[in-house]
Design a protein around this motif. Structure first.
Motif, PDB file in Angstrom:
ATOM      1  N   GLY A   1      19.902  -4.093  44.291  1.00  9.20           N
ATOM      2  CA  GLY A   1      19.152  -3.525  43.256  1.00  9.20           C
ATOM      3  C   GLY A   1      19.692  -2.396  42.622  1.00  9.20           C
ATOM      4  O   GLY A   1      20.360  -1.604  43.447  1.00  9.20           O
ATOM      5  N   ILE A   2      19.727  -2.226  41.416  1.00  6.90           N
ATOM      6  CA  ILE A   2      20.203  -1.167  40.854  1.00  6.90           C
ATOM      7  C   ILE A   2      19.246  -0.216  40.293  1.00  6.90           C
ATOM      8  O   ILE A   2      18.228  -0.759  39.691  1.00  6.90           O
ATOM      9  N   PHE A   3      19.244   1.135  40.570  1.00  5.57           N
ATOM     10  CA  PHE A   3      18.301   2.070  40.234  1.00  5.57           C
ATOM     11  C   PHE A   3      18.976   3.110  39.344  1.00  5.57           C
ATOM     12  O   PHE A   3      19.910   3.799  39.922  1.00  5.57           O
ATOM     13  N   ILE A   4      18.457   3.479  38.048  1.00  4.55           N
ATOM     14  CA  ILE A   4      19.250   4.245  37.346  1.00  4.55           C
ATOM     15  C   ILE A   4      18.389   5.411  36.962  1.00  4.55           C
ATOM     16  O   ILE A   4      17.095   5.410  36.448  1.00  4.55           O
ATOM     17  N   HIS A   5      18.795   6.422  36.941  1.00  3.29           N
ATOM     18  CA  HIS A   5      18.446   7.994  36.475  1.00  3.29           C
ATOM     19  C   HIS A   5      19.319   8.398  35.629  1.00  3.29           C
ATOM     20  O   HIS A   5      20.449   8.680  35.818  1.00  3.29           O
ATOM     21  N   TRP A   6      18.876   8.403  34.079  1.00  2.00           N
ATOM     22  CA  TRP A   6      19.745   8.543  33.236  1.00  2.00           C
ATOM     23  C   TRP A   6      19.031   9.376  32.110  1.00  2.00           C
ATOM     24  O   TRP A   6      17.893   8.713  31.623  1.00  2.00           O
ATOM     25  N   GLY A   7      19.400  10.259  31.641  1.00  6.82           N
ATOM     26  CA  GLY A   7      18.751  11.178  30.598  1.00  6.82           C
ATOM     27  C   GLY A   7      19.493  12.422  30.055  1.00  6.82           C
ATOM     28  O   GLY A   7      20.709  12.530  30.435  1.00  6.82           O
ATOM     29  N   PRO A   8      18.754  13.173  29.324  1.00  8.18           N
ATOM     30  CA  PRO A   8      19.887  14.455  28.552  1.00  8.18           C
ATOM     31  C   PRO A   8      20.313  15.350  29.946  1.00  8.18           C
ATOM     32  O   PRO A   8      21.254  15.838  29.870  1.00  8.18           O
ATOM     33  N   TYR A   9      19.811  15.025  30.954  1.00  7.69           N
ATOM     34  CA  TYR A   9      20.349  16.136  32.088  1.00  7.69           C
ATOM     35  C   TYR A   9      21.730  15.372  32.517  1.00  7.69           C
ATOM     36  O   TYR A   9      22.608  16.444  33.030  1.00  7.69           O
ATOM     37  N   SER A  10      22.147  14.365  32.117  1.00  9.94           N
ATOM     38  CA  SER A  10      23.280  13.626  32.595  1.00  9.94           C
ATOM     39  C   SER A  10      24.324  14.285  31.552  1.00  9.94           C
ATOM     40  O   SER A  10      25.769  14.362  31.822  1.00  9.94           O
ATOM     41  N   VAL A  11      24.172  14.827  30.429  1.00  8.50           N
ATOM     42  CA  VAL A  11      24.918  15.753  29.587  1.00  8.50           C
ATOM     43  C   VAL A  11      25.717  16.711  30.329  1.00  8.50           C
ATOM     44  O   VAL A  11      26.773  17.012  30.467  1.00  8.50           O
ATOM     45  N   VAL A  12      24.808  17.632  31.275  1.00  8.20           N
ATOM     46  CA  VAL A  12      25.532  18.490  31.846  1.00  8.20           C
ATOM     47  C   VAL A  12      26.151  18.031  33.221  1.00  8.20           C
ATOM     48  O   VAL A  12      27.399  18.708  33.589  1.00  8.20           O
ATOM     49  N   GLY A  13      25.627  17.081  34.016  1.00  4.97           N
ATOM     50  CA  GLY A  13      26.243  16.578  35.090  1.00  4.97           C
ATOM     51  C   GLY A  13      26.583  17.532  35.970  1.00  4.97           C
ATOM     52  O   GLY A  13      27.616  17.195  36.709  1.00  4.97           O
ATOM     53  N   ALA A  14      25.628  18.424  36.365  1.00  4.36           N
ATOM     54  CA  ALA A  14      26.082  19.536  37.256  1.00  4.36           C
ATOM     55  C   ALA A  14      24.827  19.742  38.403  1.00  4.36           C
ATOM     56  O   ALA A  14      23.715  19.638  37.876  1.00  4.36           O
ATOM     57  N   LYS A  15      25.173  19.914  39.501  1.00  5.18           N
ATOM     58  CA  LYS A  15      24.130  20.544  40.624  1.00  5.18           C
ATOM     59  C   LYS A  15      24.677  21.353  41.446  1.00  5.18           C
ATOM     60  O   LYS A  15      25.925  21.508  41.489  1.00  5.18           O
ATOM     61  N   LYS A  16      24.012  22.270  42.169  1.00  7.11           N
ATOM     62  CA  LYS A  16      24.590  23.391  43.012  1.00  7.11           C
ATOM     63  C   LYS A  16      24.530  22.449  44.343  1.00  7.11           C
ATOM     64  O   LYS A  16      23.371  22.610  45.050  1.00  7.11           O
ATOM     65  N   GLY A  17      25.721  22.176  44.849  1.00 10.68           N
ATOM     66  CA  GLY A  17      26.143  21.910  46.161  1.00 10.68           C
ATOM     67  C   GLY A  17      25.002  20.584  46.391  1.00 10.68           C
ATOM     68  O   GLY A  17      24.786  19.848  45.866  1.00 10.68           O
ATOM     69  N   ASP A  18      24.258  20.616  47.438  1.00  7.35           N
ATOM     70  CA  ASP A  18      23.260  19.783  47.983  1.00  7.35           C
ATOM     71  C   ASP A  18      21.850  19.912  47.502  1.00  7.35           C
ATOM     72  O   ASP A  18      20.869  19.307  47.798  1.00  7.35           O
ATOM     73  N   ARG A  19      21.836  20.680  46.692  1.00  2.00           N
ATOM     74  CA  ARG A  19      20.225  21.150  46.135  1.00  2.00           C
ATOM     75  C   ARG A  19      20.010  20.401  45.234  1.00  2.00           C
ATOM     76  O   ARG A  19      20.235  20.247  44.021  1.00  2.00           O
ATOM     77  N   GLY A  20      18.845  19.501  45.369  1.00  2.00           N
ATOM     78  CA  GLY A  20      18.429  18.511  44.560  1.00  2.00           C
ATOM     79  C   GLY A  20      19.317  17.568  43.903  1.00  2.00           C
ATOM     80  O   GLY A  20      20.406  17.260  44.576  1.00  2.00           O
ATOM     81  N   TYR A  21      19.058  16.878  43.057  1.00  2.00           N
ATOM     82  CA  TYR A  21      19.587  15.882  42.270  1.00  2.00           C
ATOM     83  C   TYR A  21      20.037  16.291  40.871  1.00  2.00           C
ATOM     84  O   TYR A  21      19.400  17.287  40.203  1.00  2.00           O
ATOM     85  N   ALA A  22      21.032  15.483  40.391  1.00  2.00           N
ATOM     86  CA  ALA A  22      21.411  16.242  38.738  1.00  2.00           C
ATOM     87  C   ALA A  22      20.496  15.899  37.917  1.00  2.00           C
ATOM     88  O   ALA A  22      20.063  16.674  36.993  1.00  2.00           O
ATOM     89  N   GLU A  23      19.593  15.015  38.288  1.00  2.00           N
ATOM     90  CA  GLU A  23      18.250  14.915  37.286  1.00  2.00           C
ATOM     91  C   GLU A  23      17.081  15.884  37.549  1.00  2.00           C
ATOM     92  O   GLU A  23      16.266  16.026  36.798  1.00  2.00           O
ATOM     93  N   HIS A  24      17.437  16.720  38.395  1.00  2.00           N
ATOM     94  CA  HIS A  24      16.414  17.877  38.566  1.00  2.00           C
ATOM     95  C   HIS A  24      17.068  19.143  37.937  1.00  2.00           C
ATOM     96  O   HIS A  24      16.406  20.262  38.092  1.00  2.00           O
ATOM     97  N   PHE A  25      18.315  18.975  37.245  1.00  2.00           N
ATOM     98  CA  PHE A  25      18.883  20.015  36.619  1.00  2.00           C
ATOM     99  C   PHE A  25      17.796  20.886  35.507  1.00  2.00           C
ATOM    100  O   PHE A  25      17.726  21.983  35.538  1.00  2.00           O
ATOM    101  N   PRO A  26      16.960  20.140  34.847  1.00  2.00           N
ATOM    102  CA  PRO A  26      16.109  20.670  33.873  1.00  2.00           C
ATOM    103  C   PRO A  26      15.206  21.948  34.398  1.00  2.00           C
ATOM    104  O   PRO A  26      15.207  22.933  33.739  1.00  2.00           O
ATOM    105  N   ARG A  27      14.814  21.648  35.871  1.00  2.00           N
ATOM    106  CA  ARG A  27      14.426  22.623  36.453  1.00  2.00           C
ATOM    107  C   ARG A  27      15.119  23.921  37.114  1.00  2.00           C
ATOM    108  O   ARG A  27      14.752  24.879  36.957  1.00  2.00           O
ATOM    109  N   LEU A  28      16.022  23.245  37.762  1.00  2.00           N
ATOM    110  CA  LEU A  28      16.911  24.181  38.481  1.00  2.00           C
ATOM    111  C   LEU A  28      17.771  24.931  37.551  1.00  2.00           C
ATOM    112  O   LEU A  28      17.893  26.231  37.952  1.00  2.00           O
ATOM    113  N   MET A  29      18.043  24.723  36.578  1.00  2.00           N
ATOM    114  CA  MET A  29      18.781  25.592  35.592  1.00  2.00           C
ATOM    115  C   MET A  29      17.859  27.097  35.271  1.00  2.00           C
ATOM    116  O   MET A  29      18.566  27.972  34.966  1.00  2.00           O
TER     117      MET A  29
END
Length: 165
Positions: free
Chosen positions: A13-41
């Motif tokens: 099965g394919i599970f897709i998380h894709w949205g505006p956070y993908s534009v930045v495509g960054a996360k700090k080390g192992d802290r969260g996932y890229a889709e958590h960027f909106p809050r982590l920023m």
């Protein structure tokens, strides 16, 4: 509700998380996932503000998550190509995040003006992918995480981490 047979029997099965956070495509080390960027920023400005400054020339409060949405265009996205690829690798179902914790809807939503039809790509990503997947005979299960939205951007003490589970 019982789990659908196609979900239990599916080998891939394919599970897709894709949205505006993908534009930045960054996360700090192992802290969260890229889709958590909106809050982590906002939680970790020492790490994320320089990234925003470098990429967009500004950071909060002048430039916030809402401003990144204009950069999420999906201009090279081809749902038929995605569906064909998923079929070729043996997937039998696809789960696409229709709405993530950030409140962004990848569909033509009447619940929020922050949606892919009215902003960013200006197309119904969920609907387009669904049509393409069905043509390939794949099962489709869009998911929504709207119930988590009220706590996603809430204020906490600096350094305090709120569980996203």
């Amino acid at each position: 509700m019982p789990v659908p047979k196609w979900f239990d029997d599916g080998k891939i099965g394919i599970f897709i998380h894709w949205g505006p956070y993908s534009v930045v495509g960054a996360k700090k080390g192992d802290r969260g996932y890229a889709e958590h960027f909106p809050r982590l920023m906002y939680d970790e400005p020492d790490y994320y503000y320089p990234l925003l400054e470098q990429r967009f020339g500004a950071h909060p409060p002048e430039f916030g998550y809402k401003d990144i949405i204009d950069h999420f265009k999906a201009e090279n996205w081809d749902p038929d190509q995605w569906a064909s690829l998923f079929k070729d690798v043996g997937a039998t179902y696809v789960v696409f995040t229709a709405e993530h914790h950030d409140g962004w809807a990848n569909w033509d939503s009447d619940l929020t003006p922050w949606n892919a039809m009215d902003k960013g790509p200006n197309r119904d990503l969920v609907g387009d992918l669904g049509k393409a997947l069905r043509k390939q005979g794949l099962k489709y299960a869009p998911s929504t995480h709207r119930e988590r939205l009220p706590n996603h951007f809430n204020l906490r003490e600096p350094g305090e981490r709120q569980s996203l589970l």
